[in-house]
Design a protein around this motif. Structure first.
Motif, short mmCIF file in Angstrom:
data_model
loop_
_atom_site.label_atom_id
_atom_site.label_comp_id
_atom_site.label_asym_id
_atom_site.label_seq_id
_atom_site.Cartn_x
_atom_site.Cartn_y
_atom_site.Cartn_z
N THR A 3 0.76 -1.03 0.08
CA THR A 3 -0.20 -0.03 0.00
C THR A 3 1.07 1.20 -0.10
O THR A 3 1.85 1.32 0.87
CB THR A 3 -0.80 0.02 1.15
N ILE A 4 0.67 2.03 -1.01
CA ILE A 4 1.61 3.26 -0.86
C ILE A 4 0.70 4.61 -1.02
O ILE A 4 -0.42 4.40 -1.40
CB ILE A 4 2.49 3.32 -2.29
N VAL A 5 1.31 5.55 -0.90
CA VAL A 5 0.92 7.08 -0.73
C VAL A 5 1.43 7.75 -1.72
O VAL A 5 2.64 7.68 -2.20
CB VAL A 5 1.14 7.70 0.44
N ILE A 6 0.85 8.56 -2.70
CA ILE A 6 1.10 9.24 -3.89
C ILE A 6 0.69 10.70 -3.55
O ILE A 6 -0.57 10.93 -3.13
CB ILE A 6 0.78 8.74 -5.07
N ILE B 241 9.41 10.81 -7.65
CA ILE B 241 9.29 10.39 -9.08
C ILE B 241 9.19 11.59 -10.09
O ILE B 241 8.23 12.50 -10.09
CB ILE B 241 7.99 9.56 -9.31
N ASP B 242 10.01 11.74 -10.93
CA ASP B 242 10.09 12.81 -11.85
C ASP B 242 8.97 12.90 -12.93
O ASP B 242 8.69 11.81 -13.57
CB ASP B 242 11.38 12.89 -12.77
N ARG B 243 8.00 13.96 -12.85
CA ARG B 243 6.88 13.81 -13.73
C ARG B 243 7.18 14.51 -14.99
O ARG B 243 7.76 15.61 -14.93
CB ARG B 243 5.64 14.84 -13.11
N PRO B 244 6.91 14.09 -16.22
CA PRO B 244 7.28 14.43 -17.44
C PRO B 244 6.48 15.80 -17.62
O PRO B 244 5.37 16.07 -17.13
CB PRO B 244 7.08 13.61 -18.36
N SER C 289 -3.34 10.95 -13.99
CA SER C 289 -2.48 10.70 -14.88
C SER C 289 -1.14 10.45 -14.17
O SER C 289 -0.27 9.64 -14.37
CB SER C 289 -2.43 11.85 -15.83
N SER C 290 -0.96 11.43 -13.14
CA SER C 290 0.36 11.45 -12.45
C SER C 290 0.29 10.09 -11.64
O SER C 290 1.40 9.42 -11.34
CB SER C 290 0.58 12.48 -11.62
N LEU C 291 -0.69 9.69 -10.96
CA LEU C 291 -0.76 8.27 -10.22
C LEU C 291 -0.60 7.29 -10.95
O LEU C 291 0.40 6.35 -10.58
CB LEU C 291 -2.16 8.33 -9.49
#
Length: 226
Positions: free
Chosen positions: A3-6, A68-71, A83-85
């Motif tokens: 289980t992760i948090v974003i 996490i580098d978002r494009p 989209s980012s998730l």
């Protein structure tokens, strides 16, 4: 199964520039959500920040989150949060079962909210959960310079209104498989009701930030530490 948090936090903000790193209660805005996640380590395995901004990356790492580098293609004003998730899930390459979305702009949450919501999520027949709060306002539309009540009759008492609820943004939980389908709230999502003053704290303007600061100074919001 993890289980992760974003926590999505892009750098661009027009109404309140650099809002995700502005100070609230003596720490950057985004830090509140990171620390909230860390204080729920019994549920959460890893914490990820999705961002395109160098300052946010630095602060996220300082507070112990993974970045996490978002494009650029996913960092526009009109790009949906999901989209980012999805990008995070595709980037980390790990088996994930549940995704908890914490929005940096909702920095204040009831202490036991995640524990209580996650218990309902696991025990219920649902693949997603989101928090809602009851609205007590008399709403209507203006058409042709005339006001048309929506949820009440003129003269009706507020306490007699039909219950209506709003999505308050405090917390979202979803299966990773739903996120990969670009869905956060499914058709059978559980609406978890939250009765808290924090449901009205969503940082988009300077006034919002000042209100959150006021709650902290009044002792209504307990700051967390690592």
């Amino acid at each position: 199964m993890k289980t992760i948090v974003i926590i999505p936090a892009r750098g661009g903000s027009k109404r309140l520039p650099n809002k995700n790193i502005l100070s609230l209660g003596g720490m950057p805005l985004i830090a509140h959500s990171i620390l909230y996640a860390q204080n729920n380590s019994a549920i959460i395995d890893e914490i990820y920040i999705s961002t395109d901004d160098a300052a946010i990356k630095r602060i996220a790492r300082e507070y112990g989150a993974k970045v996490i580098d978002r494009p650029e293609s996913l960092s526009g004003d009109l790009e949906p949060t999901v989209s980012s998730l999805k990008h995070v899930l595709e980037s980390i390459g790990k088996e994930v079962e549940n995704v908890i979305l914490l929005q940096a702009t909702n920095p204040l949450r009831p202490q036991n909210l995640l524990n209580e919501a996650f218990e309902v999520y696991q025990g219920g027949n649902c693949d997603s959960l989101f928090t809602v709060s009851r609205n007590y306002q008399k709403l209507g539309k203006i058409e042709g310079n005339k006001f048309h009540p929506f949820n009440y009759n003129i003269g009706q008492r507020s306490q007699d209104l039909e219950p209506l609820f709003f999505e308050n943004g405090l917390l979202y939980i979803s299966t990773a498989s739903l996120i990969l389908q670009e869905i956060i709230i499914s058709e059978n999502a559980f609406p978890f009701e939250v009765n808290s003053i924090f449901a009205n704290v969503d940082i988009d303007t300077e006034e919002d930030l000042e209100y959150a600061e006021y709650l902290i100074k009044k002792g209504l919001a307990r700051l967390r530490s690592t």
